[in-house]
Design an enzyme around this catalytic site. Sequence first.
Site, PDB file in Angstrom:
ATOM      1  N   ARG A  40      -3.344   3.986  16.011  1.00 55.90           N
ATOM      2  CA  ARG A  40      -2.781   3.694  17.333  1.00 55.90           C
ATOM      3  C   ARG A  40      -2.259   4.939  18.047  1.00 55.90           C
ATOM      4  O   ARG A  40      -2.227   4.990  19.260  1.00 55.90           O
ATOM      5  CB  ARG A  40      -1.651   2.674  17.207  1.00 55.90           C
ATOM      6  CG  ARG A  40      -0.450   3.157  16.406  1.00 55.90           C
ATOM      7  CD  ARG A  40       0.761   2.262  16.552  1.00 55.90           C
ATOM      8  NE  ARG A  40       0.512   0.859  16.225  1.00 55.90           N
ATOM      9  CZ  ARG A  40       1.462  -0.061  16.138  1.00 55.90           C
ATOM     10  NH1 ARG A  40       2.720   0.273  16.365  1.00 55.90           N
ATOM     11  NH2 ARG A  40       1.179  -1.305  15.822  1.00 55.90           N
ATOM     12  N   LEU A  71       7.478  -0.323  10.117  1.00 58.16           N
ATOM     13  CA  LEU A  71       6.894   0.870   9.483  1.00 58.16           C
ATOM     14  C   LEU A  71       6.870   2.059  10.449  1.00 58.16           C
ATOM     15  O   LEU A  71       6.120   3.017  10.237  1.00 58.16           O
ATOM     16  CB  LEU A  71       5.475   0.562   8.983  1.00 58.16           C
ATOM     17  CG  LEU A  71       5.396  -0.444   7.828  1.00 58.16           C
ATOM     18  CD1 LEU A  71       3.941  -0.696   7.425  1.00 58.16           C
ATOM     19  CD2 LEU A  71       6.201   0.049   6.616  1.00 58.16           C
ATOM     20  N   TYR A 102       1.770  -7.276  26.606  1.00 56.02           N
ATOM     21  CA  TYR A 102       0.837  -6.774  25.600  1.00 56.02           C
ATOM     22  C   TYR A 102      -0.591  -6.868  26.138  1.00 56.02           C
ATOM     23  O   TYR A 102      -1.110  -7.956  26.374  1.00 56.02           O
ATOM     24  CB  TYR A 102       0.967  -7.530  24.269  1.00 56.02           C
ATOM     25  CG  TYR A 102       2.302  -7.328  23.561  1.00 56.02           C
ATOM     26  CD1 TYR A 102       3.214  -6.352  23.989  1.00 56.02           C
ATOM     27  CD2 TYR A 102       2.658  -8.084  22.461  1.00 56.02           C
ATOM     28  CE1 TYR A 102       4.432  -6.166  23.339  1.00 56.02           C
ATOM     29  CE2 TYR A 102       3.880  -7.898  21.805  1.00 56.02           C
ATOM     30  CZ  TYR A 102       4.760  -6.941  22.257  1.00 56.02           C
ATOM     31  OH  TYR A 102       5.963  -6.757  21.620  1.00 56.02           O
ATOM     32  N   TRP A 144       1.202  -6.497  19.283  1.00 52.14           N
ATOM     33  CA  TRP A 144       1.321  -5.329  20.156  1.00 52.14           C
ATOM     34  C   TRP A 144       0.285  -4.253  19.807  1.00 52.14           C
ATOM     35  O   TRP A 144       0.139  -3.907  18.618  1.00 52.14           O
ATOM     36  CB  TRP A 144       2.726  -4.732  20.042  1.00 52.14           C
ATOM     37  CG  TRP A 144       2.963  -3.519  20.896  1.00 52.14           C
ATOM     38  CD1 TRP A 144       2.738  -3.397  22.236  1.00 52.14           C
ATOM     39  CD2 TRP A 144       3.496  -2.248  20.461  1.00 52.14           C
ATOM     40  NE1 TRP A 144       3.101  -2.137  22.660  1.00 52.14           N
ATOM     41  CE2 TRP A 144       3.564  -1.418  21.597  1.00 52.14           C
ATOM     42  CE3 TRP A 144       3.936  -1.751  19.227  1.00 52.14           C
ATOM     43  CZ2 TRP A 144       4.055  -0.105  21.542  1.00 52.14           C
ATOM     44  CZ3 TRP A 144       4.418  -0.443  19.177  1.00 52.14           C
ATOM     45  CH2 TRP A 144       4.472   0.365  20.314  1.00 52.14           C
ATOM     46  N   LYS A 179       0.630   7.273   5.542  1.00 53.63           N
ATOM     47  CA  LYS A 179      -0.734   7.754   5.793  1.00 53.63           C
ATOM     48  C   LYS A 179      -0.798   9.085   6.533  1.00 53.63           C
ATOM     49  O   LYS A 179      -1.846   9.720   6.540  1.00 53.63           O
ATOM     50  CB  LYS A 179      -1.533   6.697   6.525  1.00 53.63           C
ATOM     51  CG  LYS A 179      -1.098   6.403   7.922  1.00 53.63           C
ATOM     52  CD  LYS A 179      -2.028   5.339   8.375  1.00 53.63           C
ATOM     53  CE  LYS A 179      -1.773   4.805   9.706  1.00 53.63           C
ATOM     54  NZ  LYS A 179      -2.494   3.551   9.818  1.00 53.63           N
ATOM     55  N   GLN A 236      15.467  -9.143  19.302  1.00 53.52           N
ATOM     56  CA  GLN A 236      14.316  -8.468  18.690  1.00 53.52           C
ATOM     57  C   GLN A 236      14.500  -6.958  18.851  1.00 53.52           C
ATOM     58  O   GLN A 236      14.085  -6.373  19.831  1.00 53.52           O
ATOM     59  CB  GLN A 236      13.001  -8.917  19.327  1.00 53.52           C
ATOM     60  CG  GLN A 236      11.817  -8.325  18.590  1.00 53.52           C
ATOM     61  CD  GLN A 236      10.486  -8.975  18.934  1.00 53.52           C
ATOM     62  OE1 GLN A 236       9.534  -8.295  19.244  1.00 53.52           O
ATOM     63  NE2 GLN A 236      10.391 -10.288  18.857  1.00 53.52           N
ATOM     64  N   ASN A 291       0.723  -5.327   3.135  1.00 54.27           N
ATOM     65  CA  ASN A 291       2.062  -5.586   3.678  1.00 54.27           C
ATOM     66  C   ASN A 291       2.610  -6.945   3.249  1.00 54.27           C
ATOM     67  O   ASN A 291       3.819  -7.110   3.048  1.00 54.27           O
ATOM     68  CB  ASN A 291       2.038  -5.491   5.210  1.00 54.27           C
ATOM     69  CG  ASN A 291       1.682  -4.084   5.666  1.00 54.27           C
ATOM     70  OD1 ASN A 291       1.638  -3.154   4.856  1.00 54.27           O
ATOM     71  ND2 ASN A 291       1.416  -3.914   6.944  1.00 54.27           N
ATOM     72  N   GLN A 324      -4.548  -3.414   5.394  1.00 53.71           N
ATOM     73  CA  GLN A 324      -3.141  -3.133   5.721  1.00 53.71           C
ATOM     74  C   GLN A 324      -2.321  -4.417   5.613  1.00 53.71           C
ATOM     75  O   GLN A 324      -1.262  -4.442   4.975  1.00 53.71           O
ATOM     76  CB  GLN A 324      -3.022  -2.595   7.154  1.00 53.71           C
ATOM     77  CG  GLN A 324      -3.663  -1.248   7.392  1.00 53.71           C
ATOM     78  CD  GLN A 324      -3.621  -0.860   8.869  1.00 53.71           C
ATOM     79  OE1 GLN A 324      -3.273  -1.660   9.744  1.00 53.71           O
ATOM     80  NE2 GLN A 324      -3.976   0.392   9.155  1.00 53.71           N
TER      81      GLN A 324
HETATM   82  P1  NDP Z   1       4.672  -1.326  12.377  1.00 56.93           P
HETATM   83  O1  NDP Z   1       5.723  -0.311  12.588  1.00 56.93           O
HETATM   84  O2  NDP Z   1       4.599  -1.958  11.043  1.00 56.93           O
HETATM   85  O3  NDP Z   1       3.277  -0.663  12.743  1.00 56.93           O
HETATM   86  C1  NDP Z   1       2.096  -1.358  12.531  1.00 56.93           C
HETATM   87  C2  NDP Z   1       0.928  -0.398  12.519  1.00 56.93           C
HETATM   88  O4  NDP Z   1       1.067   0.547  11.453  1.00 56.93           O
HETATM   89  C3  NDP Z   1      -0.394  -1.093  12.268  1.00 56.93           C
HETATM   90  O5  NDP Z   1      -0.941  -1.658  13.436  1.00 56.93           O
HETATM   91  C4  NDP Z   1      -1.217   0.039  11.693  1.00 56.93           C
HETATM   92  O6  NDP Z   1      -1.549   0.921  12.756  1.00 56.93           O
HETATM   93  C5  NDP Z   1      -0.195   0.730  10.800  1.00 56.93           C
HETATM   94  N1  NDP Z   1      -0.066   0.096   9.467  1.00 56.93           N
HETATM   95  C6  NDP Z   1       0.534  -1.084   9.169  1.00 56.93           C
HETATM   96  N2  NDP Z   1       0.487  -1.340   7.856  1.00 56.93           N
HETATM   97  C7  NDP Z   1      -0.151  -0.304   7.281  1.00 56.93           C
HETATM   98  C8  NDP Z   1      -0.497  -0.012   5.945  1.00 56.93           C
HETATM   99  N3  NDP Z   1      -0.197  -0.836   4.951  1.00 56.93           N
HETATM  100  N4  NDP Z   1      -1.155   1.159   5.712  1.00 56.93           N
HETATM  101  C9  NDP Z   1      -1.466   2.009   6.707  1.00 56.93           C
HETATM  102  N5  NDP Z   1      -1.161   1.768   8.015  1.00 56.93           N
HETATM  103  C10 NDP Z   1      -0.505   0.617   8.303  1.00 56.93           C
HETATM  104  O7  NDP Z   1       4.838  -2.549  13.406  1.00 56.93           O
HETATM  105  P2  NDP Z   1       4.521  -2.634  14.983  1.00 56.93           P
HETATM  106  O8  NDP Z   1       4.955  -1.416  15.694  1.00 56.93           O
HETATM  107  O9  NDP Z   1       3.118  -3.078  15.146  1.00 56.93           O
HETATM  108  O10 NDP Z   1       5.496  -3.821  15.382  1.00 56.93           O
HETATM  109  C11 NDP Z   1       5.275  -5.126  14.857  1.00 56.93           C
HETATM  110  C12 NDP Z   1       5.363  -6.148  15.980  1.00 56.93           C
HETATM  111  O11 NDP Z   1       6.640  -6.108  16.566  1.00 56.93           O
HETATM  112  C13 NDP Z   1       4.402  -5.925  17.160  1.00 56.93           C
HETATM  113  O12 NDP Z   1       3.101  -6.372  16.905  1.00 56.93           O
HETATM  114  C14 NDP Z   1       5.080  -6.728  18.234  1.00 56.93           C
HETATM  115  O13 NDP Z   1       4.799  -8.112  18.079  1.00 56.93           O
HETATM  116  C15 NDP Z   1       6.555  -6.462  17.946  1.00 56.93           C
HETATM  117  N6  NDP Z   1       7.077  -5.355  18.796  1.00 56.93           N
HETATM  118  C16 NDP Z   1       8.091  -5.647  19.666  1.00 56.93           C
HETATM  119  C17 NDP Z   1       8.620  -4.703  20.502  1.00 56.93           C
HETATM  120  C18 NDP Z   1       9.715  -5.060  21.433  1.00 56.93           C
HETATM  121  O14 NDP Z   1      10.070  -4.247  22.304  1.00 56.93           O
HETATM  122  N7  NDP Z   1      10.282  -6.231  21.327  1.00 56.93           N
HETATM  123  C19 NDP Z   1       8.107  -3.314  20.503  1.00 56.93           C
HETATM  124  C20 NDP Z   1       7.075  -3.081  19.521  1.00 56.93           C
HETATM  125  C21 NDP Z   1       6.608  -4.069  18.701  1.00 56.93           C
HETATM  126  P3  NDP Z   1      -2.866   1.840  12.858  1.00 56.93           P
HETATM  127  O15 NDP Z   1      -3.866   1.072  13.647  1.00 56.93           O
HETATM  128  O16 NDP Z   1      -2.355   3.020  13.582  1.00 56.93           O
HETATM  129  O17 NDP Z   1      -3.357   2.096  11.466  1.00 56.93           O
END
Ligand code: NDP
Length: 327
Positions: A230, A212, A54, A21, A220, A180, A296, A292
């Site tokens: 993002r 997260l 997505y 996503w 951060k 989910q 993780n 990242q």
């Molecule tokens: P997180 O809450 O873990 O956010 C991930 C984002 O946080 C990264 O893309 C990055 O963004 C930042 N980040 C992650 N790790 C670190 C780190 N170690 N240090 C600093 N910044 C970090 O998860 P998502 O929101 O991405 O959700 C995970 C997955 O869940 C999605 O990819 C999707 O497949 C699914 N999803 C499903 C939904 C649903 O409705 N079913 C809705 C949302 C997600 P940045 O680029 O900003 O640094």
Amino acid sequence: MEYRRLGKSGLQVSALSFGTWLTFGKQIDDKTADKLLSIAYDAGVNFFDGAEIYARGKAEEVLGKILKSKDWSRSSYIVSSKVFFGWEKDLPNQRGLSRKHIFEACEAAIKRLHVDYLDLFFCHRPDKNTPIEETVEAMNTLIQQGKILYWGTSEWSGVEIAIAHYYAAKNGLIGPLMEQPQYNMFEREKMEKEYRMLFREFGMGTTIWSPLASGLLSGKYNNADPKDTRLFIEGMDWLKNRTLAKDRIEKAKRLGQFADKLGVPMAQLGLAWCLKNPNVSTVILGASKVDQLKQNLGALEIVPKLTDKVMNSIENILRNKPVQPEY
Ligand code: NDP
């Protein structure tokens, strides 16, 4: 890597999985996507999460192109898609959970992902305009046709999921296996309260998202103001406002200090806290950068550090534990 059964099924899913996503087909280029997916796979991640919406189909196209280019055995990974929001325009029947859109969405995802079948197919949201029976029947048919192996829901209420089970059981159909939901230190109601009976009664598995809280729980934003994230993508003001809400930032700062004291990166603490919940089958990681993801992937090593004392200290910072009914 640790593997957990997805609910009561025999399917084994890596405790850490990887999602697409906002990143694949949008925030990051295809080369970075390839690198991230390879790092995840090499670390034992066996589940990749997609959805028709997505990047309006592009995320799954990128994921599919990468999967096709690898010599990974199809049996070595699990891939999902989600149906509801659509990927085309918003004409009638291009979204929702009608039999028509479910069938068309499944066909389209299979093509984009370059696979013969989807392992997991989620109803991305409940559809108030389609009877749940129609959705259960359509999903059951897809299973009989071999186009999907398991189906589930995302962000459905406990009652909606129970209705789907009831209808499936009454008619000898296959009900939903997994949900989910969002689950992280700030979003706990569904996982820790509303779904409790569903875990017990139906053996429901969960693939939890935003562990997260969109990066806030990496720490951060605690003492810095990064703009290459993002939250600053055009059109993401709604996410920025929710993520950087004052009370959340305050708690994140205190969690950051606690993680420092414990000697662990805050992101790993946030992920390990999710992994500690036995009703979590897999934590879907998101990452836009290699560092990242690498950080993780170390979260499983932190879980043993989360003793009762540590969990209580975290609870004292969060102060949002869902209240359970007394009966
Ligand atoms: P997180 O809450 O873990 O956010 C991930 C984002 O946080 C990264 O893309 C990055 O963004 C930042 N980040 C992650 N790790 C670190 C780190 N170690 N240090 C600093 N910044 C970090 O998860 P998502 O929101 O991405 O959700 C995970 C997955 O869940 C999605 O990819 C999707 O497949 C699914 N999803 C499903 C939904 C649903 O409705 N079913 C809705 C949302 C997600 P940045 O680029 O900003 O640094």
